[in-house]
Design a protein around this motif. Structure first.
Motif, mmCIF file in Angstrom:
data_model
loop_
_atom_site.group_PDB
_atom_site.id
_atom_site.type_symbol
_atom_site.label_atom_id
_atom_site.label_comp_id
_atom_site.label_asym_id
_atom_site.label_seq_id
_atom_site.Cartn_x
_atom_site.Cartn_y
_atom_site.Cartn_z
ATOM 1 N N HIS A 1 34.417 12.864 20.004
ATOM 2 C CA HIS A 1 33.189 13.640 20.140
ATOM 3 C C HIS A 1 33.100 14.269 21.525
ATOM 4 O O HIS A 1 32.693 15.432 21.669
ATOM 5 C CB HIS A 1 31.965 12.762 19.889
ATOM 6 C CG HIS A 1 31.833 12.324 18.466
ATOM 7 N ND1 HIS A 1 30.789 11.538 18.018
ATOM 8 C CD2 HIS A 1 32.609 12.556 17.376
ATOM 9 C CE1 HIS A 1 30.934 11.302 16.723
ATOM 10 N NE2 HIS A 1 32.031 11.914 16.320
ATOM 11 N N LYS B 1 34.140 22.939 23.157
ATOM 12 C CA LYS B 1 33.215 23.982 22.718
ATOM 13 C C LYS B 1 32.621 24.739 23.907
ATOM 14 O O LYS B 1 32.438 25.965 23.848
ATOM 15 C CB LYS B 1 32.095 23.385 21.868
ATOM 16 C CG LYS B 1 31.164 24.440 21.277
ATOM 17 C CD LYS B 1 30.359 23.928 20.116
ATOM 18 C CE LYS B 1 29.630 25.065 19.404
ATOM 19 N NZ LYS B 1 28.835 24.590 18.256
ATOM 20 N N GLU C 1 28.660 13.137 10.070
ATOM 21 C CA GLU C 1 27.845 14.283 9.669
ATOM 22 C C GLU C 1 26.773 14.567 10.715
ATOM 23 O O GLU C 1 26.463 15.729 11.013
ATOM 24 C CB GLU C 1 27.197 14.022 8.311
ATOM 25 C CG GLU C 1 26.436 15.219 7.748
ATOM 26 C CD GLU C 1 25.798 14.932 6.400
ATOM 27 O OE1 GLU C 1 25.081 15.810 5.899
ATOM 28 O OE2 GLU C 1 26.029 13.825 5.856
ATOM 29 N N ARG D 1 28.319 16.468 13.536
ATOM 30 C CA ARG D 1 28.520 17.880 13.214
ATOM 31 C C ARG D 1 27.220 18.654 13.365
ATOM 32 O O ARG D 1 27.211 19.806 13.820
ATOM 33 C CB ARG D 1 29.079 18.022 11.790
ATOM 34 C CG ARG D 1 30.536 17.608 11.654
ATOM 35 C CD ARG D 1 31.131 18.071 10.346
ATOM 36 N NE ARG D 1 30.543 17.392 9.193
ATOM 37 C CZ ARG D 1 30.992 16.246 8.703
ATOM 38 N NH1 ARG D 1 32.031 15.651 9.247
ATOM 39 N NH2 ARG D 1 30.396 15.684 7.644
ATOM 40 N N ARG D 2 26.134 18.014 12.996
ATOM 41 C CA ARG D 2 24.823 18.657 13.139
ATOM 42 C C ARG D 2 24.493 18.863 14.617
ATOM 43 O O ARG D 2 24.004 19.928 15.017
ATOM 44 C CB ARG D 2 23.753 17.782 12.475
ATOM 45 C CG ARG D 2 22.323 18.283 12.635
ATOM 46 C CD ARG D 2 21.382 17.425 11.799
ATOM 47 N NE ARG D 2 20.004 17.850 11.907
ATOM 48 C CZ ARG D 2 19.015 17.377 11.166
ATOM 49 N NH1 ARG D 2 19.266 16.441 10.234
ATOM 50 N NH2 ARG D 2 17.784 17.806 11.299
ATOM 51 N N LEU E 1 26.655 18.935 17.262
ATOM 52 C CA LEU E 1 27.577 19.880 17.879
ATOM 53 C C LEU E 1 27.289 21.312 17.432
ATOM 54 O O LEU E 1 27.398 22.256 18.216
ATOM 55 C CB LEU E 1 29.016 19.500 17.535
ATOM 56 C CG LEU E 1 30.120 20.309 18.217
ATOM 57 C CD1 LEU E 1 30.066 20.117 19.729
ATOM 58 C CD2 LEU E 1 31.495 19.911 17.673
ATOM 59 N N GLY E 2 26.887 21.481 16.175
ATOM 60 C CA GLY E 2 26.584 22.807 15.665
ATOM 61 C C GLY E 2 25.377 23.448 16.325
ATOM 62 O O GLY E 2 25.236 24.670 16.313
ATOM 63 N N ALA E 3 24.495 22.616 16.906
ATOM 64 C CA ALA E 3 23.301 23.146 17.566
ATOM 65 C C ALA E 3 23.582 23.598 18.992
ATOM 66 O O ALA E 3 22.758 24.269 19.610
ATOM 67 C CB ALA E 3 22.194 22.092 17.574
ATOM 68 N N SER F 1 25.483 25.771 21.805
ATOM 69 C CA SER F 1 26.209 27.040 21.909
ATOM 70 C C SER F 1 26.602 27.379 23.341
ATOM 71 O O SER F 1 27.632 28.019 23.559
ATOM 72 C CB SER F 1 25.384 28.184 21.313
ATOM 73 O OG SER F 1 24.126 28.286 21.952
#
Length: 268
Positions: free
Chosen positions: A116, A123, A234, A237-238, A240-242, A244
């Motif tokens: 993680h 990212k 999961e 992923r939520r 990390l997806g937030a 930017s």
């Protein structure tokens, strides 16, 4: 004294080229010549301009020739020229290198505790790391850090930077980090129990990261407290997806990663 009738003709459209063109920049105060509506420019496109008066009322007017008064004199408002585009920024806030081809990897490395951590660093700092030719690997825990450092065999030009979770006085992590004495190894850390906490709560629209009681696995405890019906993978992923940009992360992590990048690149 006068060359003809001063009232004759169209005062709003005198001879060609005599009405100045003025860019409709934000906050420019003008008056619509027909209606007398006076206000500041708040928006402008290729066909119309929006004015806002001192009472907050807004009206849309076409960009017609000599349609406005500026300080009592007729002007033609035009759409402002686009501002020159600044340099593109990477997710970390650094100036992006256009057409980047990744540099051949240095011998120096950055190690992080888990997958993680590696995903989050990639990212946000992935572009910077490819510019510098720095590879990030993960340790799967910090317990065997002294042995890993010995195996890496650091030396000048072959440096090792290590990012540790929960590096606070008295913690297990701090005791392990204290065993590393090589000048070519830098061990830094953030105060969070897990890298999840380095993401600002506001990014996930939660008031704060929950406090998990002792004896409860931290990730599972957080998921339960937030009412998320999902497995840790999961949930990550939520999270990390937030994320930017670097502004989505806490300063305690940002500073440490930048410090590691500087350390492994300054002497190689």
């Amino acid at each position: 004294m006068y060359e003809g009738d001063v009232l004759a003709g169209n005062w709003r459209r005198p001879g060609k080229g005599k009405i100045p063109k003025v860019p409709a920049e934000p906050d420019l105060v003008v008056e619509d010549a027909d209606s007398g509506f006076c206000g500041a420019v708040v928006a402008c496109d290729k066909e119309a301009v929006t004015l806002e008066d001192r009472f907050g009322k807004r009206r849309l007017f076409p960009l017609a020739p000599a349609a406005f008064l500026l300080e009592g004199k007729p002007v033609t408002l035009v759409r402002p020229s686009a501002a020159p585009a600044g340099p593109r920024r990477s997710a970390s806030g650094s100036i992006a290198v256009e057409g980047l081809r990744a540099r051949v990897a240095r011998e120096s490395r950055i190690y992080v505790e888990g997958v993680h951590d590696a995903a989050l660093v990639e990212k946000i700092w992935g572009h910077d790391l490819r510019v510098e030719g720095v590879v990030v690997e993960y340790l799967e825990g910090v317990d065997h850090l002294p042995a890993i450092v010995a195996e890496f065999d650091p030396e000048p030009g072959r440096r090792l930077g290590v990012l540790v979770d929960h590096l606070v006085p008295g913690s297990k992590e701090s005791r392990i980090a204290a065993e590393i004495t090589s000048p070519d190894v830098l061990v830094v850390g953030h105060p969070y129990i897990d890298i999840w906490q380095a993401v600002k709560p506001s990014v996930l629209r939660i008031p704060a990261w929950p406090t998990v009681p002792r004896g409860v696995p931290w990730k599972e405890g957080v998921i339960a407290a937030l009412g998320w019906r999902m497995e840790p993978a999961e949930a990550w992923r939520r999270i990390l997806g937030a994320v930017s940009t670097y502004t989505d992360l806490e300063p305690e992590l940002l500073g440490r990663v930048e410090e590691l990048i500087d350390f492994v690149t300054e002497a190689s």
